[in-house]
Scaffold this motif. Sequence first.
Motif, PDB file in Angstrom:
ATOM      1  N   LYS A  46       0.718  -1.168  -0.103  1.00  0.00           N
ATOM      2  CA  LYS A  46       0.039  -0.229  -0.055  1.00  0.00           C
ATOM      3  C   LYS A  46       0.851   1.133   0.181  1.00  0.00           C
ATOM      4  N   HIS A  47       1.940   1.231   0.792  1.00  0.00           N
ATOM      5  CA  HIS A  47       2.745   2.238   0.761  1.00  0.00           C
ATOM      6  C   HIS A  47       3.636   2.684  -0.386  1.00  0.00           C
ATOM      7  N   ILE A  48       3.942   1.369  -1.023  1.00  0.00           N
ATOM      8  CA  ILE A  48       4.797   1.433  -2.263  1.00  0.00           C
ATOM      9  C   ILE A  48       3.936   2.230  -3.422  1.00  0.00           C
ATOM     10  N   ARG A  49       2.675   1.839  -3.445  1.00  0.00           N
ATOM     11  CA  ARG A  49       1.613   2.366  -4.247  1.00  0.00           C
ATOM     12  C   ARG A  49       1.733   3.836  -4.577  1.00  0.00           C
ATOM     13  N   LYS A  50       1.609   4.361  -3.044  1.00  0.00           N
ATOM     14  CA  LYS A  50       1.842   5.935  -2.847  1.00  0.00           C
ATOM     15  C   LYS A  50       3.161   6.439  -3.508  1.00  0.00           C
ATOM     16  N   PHE A  51       4.019   5.901  -3.229  1.00  0.00           N
ATOM     17  CA  PHE A  51       5.365   6.524  -3.703  1.00  0.00           C
ATOM     18  C   PHE A  51       5.197   6.322  -5.188  1.00  0.00           C
ATOM     19  N   LYS A  52       5.079   5.245  -5.880  1.00  0.00           N
ATOM     20  CA  LYS A  52       4.548   4.950  -7.344  1.00  0.00           C
ATOM     21  C   LYS A  52       3.629   6.038  -7.810  1.00  0.00           C
ATOM     22  N   ASP A  53       2.354   6.091  -7.254  1.00  0.00           N
ATOM     23  CA  ASP A  53       1.797   7.429  -7.667  1.00  0.00           C
ATOM     24  C   ASP A  53       2.097   8.720  -8.029  1.00  0.00           C
ATOM     25  N   LEU A  54       3.191   9.060  -6.886  1.00  0.00           N
ATOM     26  CA  LEU A  54       3.758  10.382  -7.043  1.00  0.00           C
ATOM     27  C   LEU A  54       5.004  10.443  -8.165  1.00  0.00           C
ATOM     28  N   GLY A  55       5.551   9.251  -8.640  1.00  0.00           N
ATOM     29  CA  GLY A  55       6.462   8.929  -9.595  1.00  0.00           C
ATOM     30  C   GLY A  55       7.928   9.054  -8.796  1.00  0.00           C
ATOM     31  N   ILE A  56       7.842   8.774  -7.619  1.00  0.00           N
ATOM     32  CA  ILE A  56       9.286   8.614  -7.096  1.00  0.00           C
ATOM     33  C   ILE A  56       9.956   7.546  -7.104  1.00  0.00           C
ATOM     34  N   LEU A  57       9.231   6.351  -7.284  1.00  0.00           N
ATOM     35  CA  LEU A  57       9.988   5.030  -7.654  1.00  0.00           C
ATOM     36  C   LEU A  57      10.153   4.563  -9.221  1.00  0.00           C
TER      37      LEU A  57
END
Length: 87
Positions: A46-57
Amino acid sequence: MEKFDIIRLLSDENRYNIFMKLLEYDGLCVSEIEQLVGIKQANASKHIRKFKDLGILEFKREKNMIRYSIRESFLDEHMDLIKYLMI
């Protein structure tokens, strides 16, 4: 991406810890994040998805696992903020 979005994302203790581990290691899969941060796999995802959504990962598939790392362009663009948050 606004600096406020980054600060809001990292205001969660688990996401901050995930971010720090991703800085420390050169790519981690969800199960490694789970072990290093001490959270359940579902929460790590769930937390990884938030990073991905912001284009950080960025991610790279290795056989049957996905390794996540912080985008170099993100680090270059926001290094001052990252250094400040690491204090």
